[in-house]
Design a protein around this motif. Structure first.
Motif, PDB file in Angstrom:
ATOM      1  N   ARG A  45      53.535  53.271  35.385  1.00  0.00           N
ATOM      2  CA  ARG A  45      54.504  54.194  34.810  1.00  0.00           C
ATOM      3  C   ARG A  45      54.295  55.584  35.385  1.00  0.00           C
ATOM      4  NH1 ARG A  45      55.486  53.750  28.486  1.00  0.00           N
ATOM      5  NH2 ARG A  45      53.306  54.399  28.431  1.00  0.00           N
ATOM      6  N   ALA A  78      51.320  48.150  35.003  1.00  0.00           N
ATOM      7  CA  ALA A  78      52.221  47.138  34.464  1.00  0.00           C
ATOM      8  C   ALA A  78      52.606  46.181  35.580  1.00  0.00           C
ATOM      9  CB  ALA A  78      53.461  47.789  33.844  1.00  0.00           C
ATOM     10  N   ILE A  96      59.434  44.499  32.465  1.00  0.00           N
ATOM     11  CA  ILE A  96      58.222  45.295  32.653  1.00  0.00           C
ATOM     12  C   ILE A  96      57.236  44.900  31.559  1.00  0.00           C
ATOM     13  CG2 ILE A  96      57.253  47.602  32.827  1.00  0.00           C
ATOM     14  CD1 ILE A  96      59.185  47.011  35.037  1.00  0.00           C
ATOM     15  N   ARG A  97      56.051  44.450  31.963  1.00  0.00           N
ATOM     16  CA  ARG A  97      55.012  44.041  31.021  1.00  0.00           C
ATOM     17  C   ARG A  97      53.751  44.841  31.296  1.00  0.00           C
ATOM     18  NH1 ARG A  97      55.690  37.531  32.087  1.00  0.00           N
ATOM     19  NH2 ARG A  97      57.904  37.377  31.509  1.00  0.00           N
ATOM     20  N   SER A  98      53.094  45.233  30.226  1.00  0.00           N
ATOM     21  CA  SER A  98      51.851  45.978  30.386  1.00  0.00           C
ATOM     22  C   SER A  98      50.783  45.081  30.978  1.00  0.00           C
ATOM     23  CB  SER A  98      51.390  46.535  29.035  1.00  0.00           C
ATOM     24  OG  SER A  98      50.125  47.136  29.151  1.00  0.00           O
TER      25      SER A  98
END
Length: 297
Positions: A197, A204, A216-218
């Motif tokens: 980010r 991510a 979008i995944r952490s």
């Protein structure tokens, strides 16, 4: 005793002339109104010409009166604006002073980072461009998202090389022929791009969905809140995609998994740039171990 009903102006000539003139003006106005009414009823073209002539006569006078009214009404605004500008100037001066302090701090931080890099012998890698090619085809209506470039192995294109446009990342090369190459777009379900980010560096994973959007995944933290407008760029992890290439922007607020729109659309691009991987694979070594020299007799 009650005053008489018929009031006369007396022996004042000025009052008599004033009353006579007012009667004449009223009678003239009634006569002109009657003439205009009859003219509008029986001769509309002539009435339009008369109305245009009156407009030509009245418009400059009305414009002058309006300009005078605007000038008088703008005097209080000008006075308040003068004092407001003074206050705004003082605020801007204070902001410039504060920004000067921040700039000095950033400059000193940059110098310190440069000195530390020199001490640690850290060298920034840059992905060299391979070729700029035309995007001749893309599968926008299919669940699998591919694009075709009009450059291939004869132009130095190899599988695994990233492809980007002026607005951000497009994908990576998966198949190569002599003069064409197939690009796996970041919207494809098989595409996975390590990102971060932009505002806080949160790591991510950007994975394609097959419908033109990206998830979008952490990559580490749990219960991460994604805000609308969060921009994600490549992190350089994995060694394929160079860092700081724009990838996607979050569309709506969500937690853990966010829906994002890619910043580069291959359907609206004519040309794309093929780059070397951030960390290219090491080739086979050409030099072996040196043979020991023969012992002299």
């Amino acid at each position: 005793m009650a005053p008489p009903n018929n009031r006369r102006p007396g022996f004042s000539r000025r009052a008599q002339y004033g009353l006579f003139i007012s009667y004449m003006i009223a009678g003239g106005g009634v006569l002109v109104g009657a003439v205009l009414l009859l003219l509008s009823m029986f001769n509309p073209p002539a009435y339009a010409a008369v109305r245009g002539a009156f407009s030509e006569l009245v418009t400059p006078i009305a414009s002058g009166l309006d300009w005078t009214r605007r000038g008088i009404s703008s005097v209080p605004g000008g006075i308040s604006g003068y004092f407001g500008v003074r206050g705004e100037n003082e605020r801007l001066r204070a902001e410039v002073t504060a920004n000067r302090v921040l700039v000095e701090q950033a400059r000193s931080t940059t110098l310190e980072n440069r000195r530390l890099r020199q001490l640690l012998k850290v060298r920034d890698r840059a992905a060299d461009p391979v070729v700029a090619a035309r995007l001749v085809y893309s599968t926008a209506s299919s669940t699998r998202r591919f694009a075709t470039l009009n450059a291939g192995s004869w132009q130095g294109v190899r599988p695994g090389q990233p492809v980007r446009g002026p607005n951000g990342l497009i994908g990576r090369i998966v198949e190569v022929s002599p003069n064409t190459a197939r690009v796996l777009l970041i919207q494809d379900p098989e595409s996975i791009v390590p990102v971060r980010r932009l505002r806080d560096g949160l790591p991510a994973i950007a994975a394609g969905r097959g419908d033109g959007l990206i998830e979008i995944r952490s990559a580490g933290a749990a219960q991460v809140l994604f805000e609308p407008g969060d921009a994600f760029v490549t992190s350089g992890t994995g060694g394929v995609f160079p860092p700081n290439i724009a990838v996607a922007r979050v569309r709506r607020r969500s937690r853990d998994i966010a829906e994002a729109a890619p910043l580069a659309s291959p359907d609206s691009l004519d040309f794309a740039l093929v780059q070397q991987p951030f960390f290219p694979e090491a080739g086979p070594t050409t030099g072996g171990a040196r043979a020991p020299e023969a012992a002299p007799r």
